[in-house]
Scaffold this motif. Sequence first.
Motif: not given
Length: 376
Positions: A343-357
């Motif tokens: 969950r931690a890895l998935g949440d951080e990956g999604r956050r980065q996409v939403v903010e930058r990608y």
Amino acid sequence: MRIAYLHAGSIPSVYANGIHVMRMCDAFADAGHDITLYALPGTQPADDPHAYYGVRHRFPIRGVPAPDYTPAGYWARAARVRALLLRDTAPDLLYGRDPYSLALASDIAPFVYETHQLWGDTYPTRVERRLLARPTLARVVVITHALARDFRQAHDRSARLPLLVEPDCADVPDHQPASPAPDLPGRPGVPRIGYVGHLYPGRGIDLILDLADRLPGLDFHLVGGTHEDRVRWEEPCRLPNVYFHGHRPPGVVPAYFPLFDVVLAPYQEKVYAAGGLGETSRWASPMKLFEYLAHGRAVVASDLPVLREVLQDRVNCLLCPPADRAAWVAALTELCADGALRRALGDEGRRQVVERYTWRERAERVLAALDRPATV
């Protein structure tokens, strides 16, 4: 702004370049631009290309065939594209990955050239050099810093090229059309390990099958690949925990991601494009990787220098040396046993996409960059 996107590939098709082009056109339309796509006629049956790709906006698609796939054929097609541009409402900007059509139409409007590889010592390289000398060149967009460095070194005028690095992107799930969840085969309650993408050489399919053999308590699902590539891998496979799903329209692929506990990006040190043409591992920015992150999946990926432009070990993924199969076994075993880490890895990956990608943000950046100095 009226934008004409010039593409040298087929729409619709089974190839990733078509997905990238349709996502960018959709993002331009979402940003309020009047976008028309000029592409080769489709090679994949689809009554509705917009639905096939799952895009939100219905922009015009002009199918422009080539008499043959030789340099002369591409120049003849470029002349047809130019005639259509003059017949249609004149665009304010040309954008695309088709060096032939961009070169021939560069007197009509300023243009942005996007490229995802170096052509090497081939005829397209000579066309590209001709294109880069045009006074109406506004921007060259590349997908990684590694490609930007190599592109500068490859071209005589590189010091003056207005290069912009923009990685591939993904749509966040909330913004995608709803598709029914597929009914996956497999054992109830068993962790599902997913791979989405083509089955070309260098994509790590042999590694996935080896992992399935070493980890019989997990089910492995491979989504994608041409019929020929699927047959080549599936027919000799005798593992009961491996499922090949074949090609799926890009518009329905997002429904698969939530079904996987862990997803794999096992790119090898040499990765080839369709037909074995073009070794791209040095410059790759895989779209599926961003889609994994956008859907909040726990990713295990190959530790390649170019992927580290986006990936961080134990921040948004787990990284493993491509050839170290014991490391891949350990990573999968750890993630399947540790829900909090997934969950931690998935949440951080999604956050980065939403903010930058996201595709929308990418579209805005490549256009906004036209009136300010590029940074690489």
